[in-house]
Design a protein around this motif. Structure first.
Motif, PDB file in Angstrom:
ATOM      1  N   ALA A 218      98.552 -76.620 -23.984  1.00 11.26           N
ATOM      2  CA  ALA A 218      97.174 -76.242 -24.306  1.00 11.26           C
ATOM      3  C   ALA A 218      96.999 -76.298 -25.813  1.00 11.26           C
ATOM      4  O   ALA A 218      97.978 -76.329 -26.572  1.00 11.26           O
ATOM      5  N   GLN A 219      95.735 -76.318 -26.250  1.00 10.93           N
ATOM      6  CA  GLN A 219      95.439 -76.191 -27.669  1.00 10.93           C
ATOM      7  C   GLN A 219      94.411 -75.079 -27.866  1.00 10.93           C
ATOM      8  O   GLN A 219      93.451 -74.968 -27.099  1.00 10.93           O
ATOM      9  N   VAL A 220      94.658 -74.249 -28.880  1.00 12.17           N
ATOM     10  CA  VAL A 220      93.810 -73.099 -29.188  1.00 12.17           C
ATOM     11  C   VAL A 220      93.155 -73.368 -30.531  1.00 12.17           C
ATOM     12  O   VAL A 220      93.813 -73.328 -31.577  1.00 12.17           O
ATOM     13  N   LEU A 221      91.856 -73.648 -30.520  1.00  5.80           N
ATOM     14  CA  LEU A 221      91.141 -74.072 -31.730  1.00  5.80           C
ATOM     15  C   LEU A 221      90.126 -73.001 -32.121  1.00  5.80           C
ATOM     16  O   LEU A 221      89.089 -72.843 -31.468  1.00  5.80           O
ATOM     17  N   ILE A 222      90.423 -72.287 -33.183  1.00  4.53           N
ATOM     18  CA  ILE A 222      89.574 -71.191 -33.664  1.00  4.53           C
ATOM     19  C   ILE A 222      88.733 -71.706 -34.827  1.00  4.53           C
ATOM     20  O   ILE A 222      89.264 -72.092 -35.863  1.00  4.53           O
ATOM     21  N   TYR A 223      87.432 -71.723 -34.647  1.00 10.65           N
ATOM     22  CA  TYR A 223      86.455 -72.348 -35.554  1.00 10.65           C
ATOM     23  C   TYR A 223      87.053 -73.551 -36.308  1.00 10.65           C
ATOM     24  O   TYR A 223      87.227 -73.546 -37.526  1.00 10.65           O
ATOM     25  N   PRO A 224      87.314 -74.623 -35.545  1.00 10.98           N
ATOM     26  CA  PRO A 224      88.023 -75.778 -36.124  1.00 10.98           C
ATOM     27  C   PRO A 224      87.160 -76.657 -37.026  1.00 10.98           C
ATOM     28  O   PRO A 224      85.960 -76.825 -36.815  1.00 10.98           O
ATOM     29  N   ALA A 225      87.806 -77.229 -38.048  1.00  7.25           N
ATOM     30  CA  ALA A 225      87.219 -78.298 -38.870  1.00  7.25           C
ATOM     31  C   ALA A 225      87.709 -79.604 -38.273  1.00  7.25           C
ATOM     32  O   ALA A 225      88.909 -79.880 -38.310  1.00  7.25           O
ATOM     33  N   LEU A 226      86.799 -80.417 -37.723  1.00  3.86           N
ATOM     34  CA  LEU A 226      87.240 -81.544 -36.913  1.00  3.86           C
ATOM     35  C   LEU A 226      86.768 -82.909 -37.393  1.00  3.86           C
ATOM     36  O   LEU A 226      87.153 -83.918 -36.809  1.00  3.86           O
ATOM     37  N   GLN A 227      85.929 -82.962 -38.422  1.00  2.00           N
ATOM     38  CA  GLN A 227      85.467 -84.276 -38.851  1.00  2.00           C
ATOM     39  C   GLN A 227      84.869 -84.208 -40.261  1.00  2.00           C
ATOM     40  O   GLN A 227      84.326 -83.190 -40.662  1.00  2.00           O
ATOM     41  N   MET A 228      84.997 -85.325 -40.983  1.00  2.00           N
ATOM     42  CA  MET A 228      84.373 -85.394 -42.308  1.00  2.00           C
ATOM     43  C   MET A 228      83.410 -86.579 -42.395  1.00  2.00           C
ATOM     44  O   MET A 228      83.225 -87.183 -43.446  1.00  2.00           O
ATOM     45  N   ALA A 229      82.775 -86.906 -41.245  1.00  5.38           N
ATOM     46  CA  ALA A 229      81.795 -87.986 -41.225  1.00  5.38           C
ATOM     47  C   ALA A 229      80.383 -87.482 -41.451  1.00  5.38           C
ATOM     48  O   ALA A 229      79.537 -88.227 -41.948  1.00  5.38           O
TER      49      ALA A 229
ATOM     50  N   PHE B 135      78.268 -84.028 -42.799  1.00  2.00           N
ATOM     51  CA  PHE B 135      78.158 -82.666 -43.324  1.00  2.00           C
ATOM     52  C   PHE B 135      76.709 -82.182 -43.295  1.00  2.00           C
ATOM     53  O   PHE B 135      76.337 -81.283 -44.045  1.00  2.00           O
ATOM     54  N   ASN B 136      75.908 -82.787 -42.412  1.00  5.34           N
ATOM     55  CA  ASN B 136      74.500 -82.405 -42.303  1.00  5.34           C
ATOM     56  C   ASN B 136      74.111 -82.038 -40.878  1.00  5.34           C
ATOM     57  O   ASN B 136      72.933 -82.085 -40.518  1.00  5.34           O
ATOM     58  N   LEU B 137      75.083 -81.680 -40.061  1.00  2.19           N
ATOM     59  CA  LEU B 137      74.795 -81.180 -38.727  1.00  2.19           C
ATOM     60  C   LEU B 137      73.982 -79.886 -38.836  1.00  2.19           C
ATOM     61  O   LEU B 137      73.966 -79.243 -39.896  1.00  2.19           O
ATOM     62  N   PRO B 138      73.316 -79.479 -37.767  1.00  2.00           N
ATOM     63  CA  PRO B 138      72.517 -78.247 -37.839  1.00  2.00           C
ATOM     64  C   PRO B 138      73.266 -77.045 -38.396  1.00  2.00           C
ATOM     65  O   PRO B 138      72.717 -76.285 -39.202  1.00  2.00           O
ATOM     66  N   SER B 139      74.511 -76.856 -38.009  1.00  2.84           N
ATOM     67  CA  SER B 139      75.244 -75.686 -38.512  1.00  2.84           C
ATOM     68  C   SER B 139      75.492 -75.788 -40.011  1.00  2.84           C
ATOM     69  O   SER B 139      75.528 -74.761 -40.707  1.00  2.84           O
ATOM     70  N   TYR B 140      75.666 -77.001 -40.533  1.00  2.06           N
ATOM     71  CA  TYR B 140      75.824 -77.169 -41.977  1.00  2.06           C
ATOM     72  C   TYR B 140      74.531 -76.850 -42.704  1.00  2.06           C
ATOM     73  O   TYR B 140      74.543 -76.264 -43.797  1.00  2.06           O
ATOM     74  N   GLN B 141      73.404 -77.219 -42.127  1.00  4.90           N
ATOM     75  CA  GLN B 141      72.118 -76.929 -42.758  1.00  4.90           C
ATOM     76  C   GLN B 141      71.787 -75.439 -42.674  1.00  4.90           C
ATOM     77  O   GLN B 141      71.346 -74.824 -43.649  1.00  4.90           O
TER      78      GLN B 141
ATOM     79  N   PRO C  26      94.459 -78.751 -21.740  1.00  2.55           N
ATOM     80  CA  PRO C  26      93.430 -77.705 -21.619  1.00  2.55           C
ATOM     81  C   PRO C  26      93.209 -77.035 -22.969  1.00  2.55           C
ATOM     82  O   PRO C  26      94.165 -76.778 -23.714  1.00  2.55           O
ATOM     83  N   THR C  27      91.947 -76.763 -23.276  1.00  6.69           N
ATOM     84  CA  THR C  27      91.576 -76.382 -24.641  1.00  6.69           C
ATOM     85  C   THR C  27      90.764 -75.095 -24.675  1.00  6.69           C
ATOM     86  O   THR C  27      89.866 -74.906 -23.853  1.00  6.69           O
ATOM     87  N   PHE C  28      91.097 -74.246 -25.638  1.00 12.76           N
ATOM     88  CA  PHE C  28      90.291 -73.068 -25.950  1.00 12.76           C
ATOM     89  C   PHE C  28      89.621 -73.328 -27.293  1.00 12.76           C
ATOM     90  O   PHE C  28      90.290 -73.691 -28.265  1.00 12.76           O
ATOM     91  N   ILE C  29      88.306 -73.162 -27.345  1.00 11.53           N
ATOM     92  CA  ILE C  29      87.569 -73.338 -28.597  1.00 11.53           C
ATOM     93  C   ILE C  29      86.754 -72.087 -28.874  1.00 11.53           C
ATOM     94  O   ILE C  29      86.019 -71.600 -28.010  1.00 11.53           O
ATOM     95  N   LEU C  30      86.916 -71.545 -30.074  1.00 13.87           N
ATOM     96  CA  LEU C  30      86.119 -70.402 -30.506  1.00 13.87           C
ATOM     97  C   LEU C  30      85.229 -70.845 -31.657  1.00 13.87           C
ATOM     98  O   LEU C  30      85.690 -71.502 -32.597  1.00 13.87           O
ATOM     99  N   THR C  31      83.945 -70.515 -31.560  1.00 16.10           N
ATOM    100  CA  THR C  31      82.997 -70.838 -32.620  1.00 16.10           C
ATOM    101  C   THR C  31      82.263 -69.571 -33.040  1.00 16.10           C
ATOM    102  O   THR C  31      82.166 -68.613 -32.280  1.00 16.10           O
ATOM    103  N   CYS C  32      81.745 -69.582 -34.257  1.00 18.23           N
ATOM    104  CA  CYS C  32      80.949 -68.467 -34.776  1.00 18.23           C
ATOM    105  C   CYS C  32      79.562 -68.993 -35.143  1.00 18.23           C
ATOM    106  O   CYS C  32      79.425 -70.080 -35.722  1.00 18.23           O
ATOM    107  N   GLU C  33      78.545 -68.213 -34.816  1.00 14.81           N
ATOM    108  CA  GLU C  33      77.171 -68.643 -35.034  1.00 14.81           C
ATOM    109  C   GLU C  33      76.901 -68.939 -36.506  1.00 14.81           C
ATOM    110  O   GLU C  33      76.247 -69.926 -36.847  1.00 14.81           O
TER     111      GLU C  33
ATOM    112  N   ARG D 106      80.524 -74.501 -36.983  1.00 14.24           N
ATOM    113  CA  ARG D 106      80.145 -74.177 -35.599  1.00 14.24           C
ATOM    114  C   ARG D 106      79.976 -75.433 -34.740  1.00 14.24           C
ATOM    115  O   ARG D 106      80.517 -75.536 -33.629  1.00 14.24           O
ATOM    116  N   ASP D 107      79.228 -76.410 -35.249  1.00 13.90           N
ATOM    117  CA  ASP D 107      78.891 -77.567 -34.432  1.00 13.90           C
ATOM    118  C   ASP D 107      80.068 -78.511 -34.222  1.00 13.90           C
ATOM    119  O   ASP D 107      80.108 -79.232 -33.210  1.00 13.90           O
ATOM    120  N   ASP D 108      81.036 -78.518 -35.142  1.00 11.79           N
ATOM    121  CA  ASP D 108      82.255 -79.300 -34.903  1.00 11.79           C
ATOM    122  C   ASP D 108      82.911 -78.856 -33.603  1.00 11.79           C
ATOM    123  O   ASP D 108      83.280 -79.676 -32.757  1.00 11.79           O
TER     124      ASP D 108
END
Length: 416
Positions: free
Chosen positions: A226-237, A239-245, A347-354, A359-361
């Motif tokens: 399994a992988q446990v991903l806590i508010y992960p940084a997943l891409q640098m393509a 930086f203007n997704l809604p959560s970044y704005q 199987p993956t666990f992902i935690l995000t914060c509002e 968040r959107d990654d």
């Protein structure tokens, strides 16, 4: 008292006062640029913590310009001395510092008797690939190990700017493969029940490592279960997704700092930071594919509730791309991997914060995984901010939301 000594003392006092006023002024200016929404838990304390972190960074910057020490060295030292609390080891837990393939690790083992083999978790700390260490992840790893009776291995991988990509990922790879090879014989752990995980850039390393191990699977070692991903940084393509704005100025992680950390990881060239934030590094031929994966249409409607503006297409720079092209490779941006690679994810666990720029990654990666048939457990912290998991059992730095974040991880790990 000799008059020359008195003058010297007065001079030093005046310099110190001027230095203090300068720092206070700069901290105040930086804090005025922050924006902590009403929905964030413990807003007042977060303001104080943000001011403290900004002050440390400013003092470090001044010391670097004076030629006394590097800013990053001062930040690491200050946090280790004054902001990292190491609590006594609780009953029922054994903690050992070891080396796996020359990589420093800290192993947390439950002393509670068990009939069979235990589960394991490789944990990679966050910190932008620049800060963080075994001590900063200590309390989180203790909690997981104690509450789940899991053997947790925290990895002290090398840091930037002294070491660039792929040193960090290579260390996590080496430590994980070492543990898988000795898990049963030396630690009583079932190697087929070993997960990998981490927070922030540590989660980036976990996701990238899962993809790397899946591609090189040779049958000698089992893949992570399994992988446990806590508010992960997943891409640098993008930086203007809604959560970044929406969260661009929410502590503890500003939008600009994400690009800063990616660049520190890759090459340390800060002169291109603004261009990267604007997306000028993304080749024209790759934009349609990236848009499909990173489109805000892949997000729940709730993620757009606080506003989103579609920006004009960025102007591509081939020179810029060649400076950071490895940043668009899956080992740095796991979200940008091809379907066949992501389909092999465990199987993956992902935690995000509002209230987190990342968040959107996490939410978009969840969508990609689910569309490709991977089992995903998602936990969203409605009042959370980036970095919250590290504020557990840290004295006056503790946040009440932090235990809830750890509890959600514990609940998932128990299912493995």
């Amino acid at each position: 008292m000799d008059i020359s000594i008195a003058i010297l003392i007065i001079g030093f006092a005046a310099l110190f006062a001027a230095f203090l006023l300068l720092v206070i002024g700069l901290v105040y200016s930086e804090m005025m640029n922050s924006d902590i929404p009403c929905g964030v838990a413990n807003r007042g304390k977060l303001h104080i913590v943000h001011g403290l972190f900004v002050g440390i960074a400013i003092v470090g910057r001044i010391l670097e310009r004076l030629g006394i020490c590097q800013q990053v060295s001062f930040i690491r030292w200050f946090r280790a001395q004054f902001l990292t609390r190491i609590n006594p080891v609780p009953p029922g837990l054994r903690v050992k510092d070891l080396g796996f393939s020359q990589v420093p690790v800290r192993v947390y083992e439950s002393t509670v008797a068990t009939d069979g083999l235990r589960r394991g978790l490789m944990y990679f700390h966050g910190g932008g690939w620049v800060t963080g260490n075994l001590d900063t992840a200590d309390e989180v790893c203790r909690q997981i190990a104690k509450e789940t009776e899991t053997t947790v291995v925290s990895v002290g991988y090398r840091l930037a700017p002294e070491h660039r990509y792929p040193a960090q990922l290579d260390d996590c790879d080496a430590a994980t493969c070492h543990f898988l090879s000795v898990a049963e014989a030396e630690f009583g752990v079932d190697p087929r029940r070993v997960a990998v995980g981490g927070d922030s850039t540590g989660a980036n390393l976990a996701a990238a490592l899962c993809q790397r191990l899946a591609k090189k699977q040779d049958g000698h070692l089992p893949s992570p279960c399994a992988q446990v991903l806590i508010y992960p940084a997943l891409q640098m393509a993008d930086f203007n997704l809604p959560s970044y704005q929406q969260n661009h100025a929410v502590p503890i992680l500003f939008r600009g700092r994400v690009a800063f950390y990616f660049l520190q990881y890759l090459n340390g060239d800060m002169s291109i930071c603004q261009d990267v934030l604007e997306g000028n590094h993304v080749p024209t031929e790759l934009k349609p594919c990236y848009h499909e994966w990173l489109s805000p249409s892949n997000l729940p409607e709730a993620c757009l509730a606080r506003g989103y503006t579609k920006l004009p297409a960025a102007e591509y720079s081939g020179e810029l791309y060649h400076k950071i092209k490895s940043g668009l490779e899956p080992e740095v941006s796991p979200l940008l991997a091809e379907d066949d690679v992501i389909r092999m994810s465990p199987p993956t666990f992902i935690l995000t914060c509002e209230y987190d720029v990342l968040r959107d990654d996490g939410i978009i990666y969840r969508r990609r995984l689910m569309d490709l048939g991977v089992d995903v457990t998602w936990h969203h912290v409605a009042d959370g901010f980036h970095g919250i998991i590290n504020f557990i059992n840290q004295g006056w730095l503790s946040f009440p939301s932090a235990p809830r974040v750890v509890d959600s991880v514990v609940d998932f790990v128990k299912t493995l």
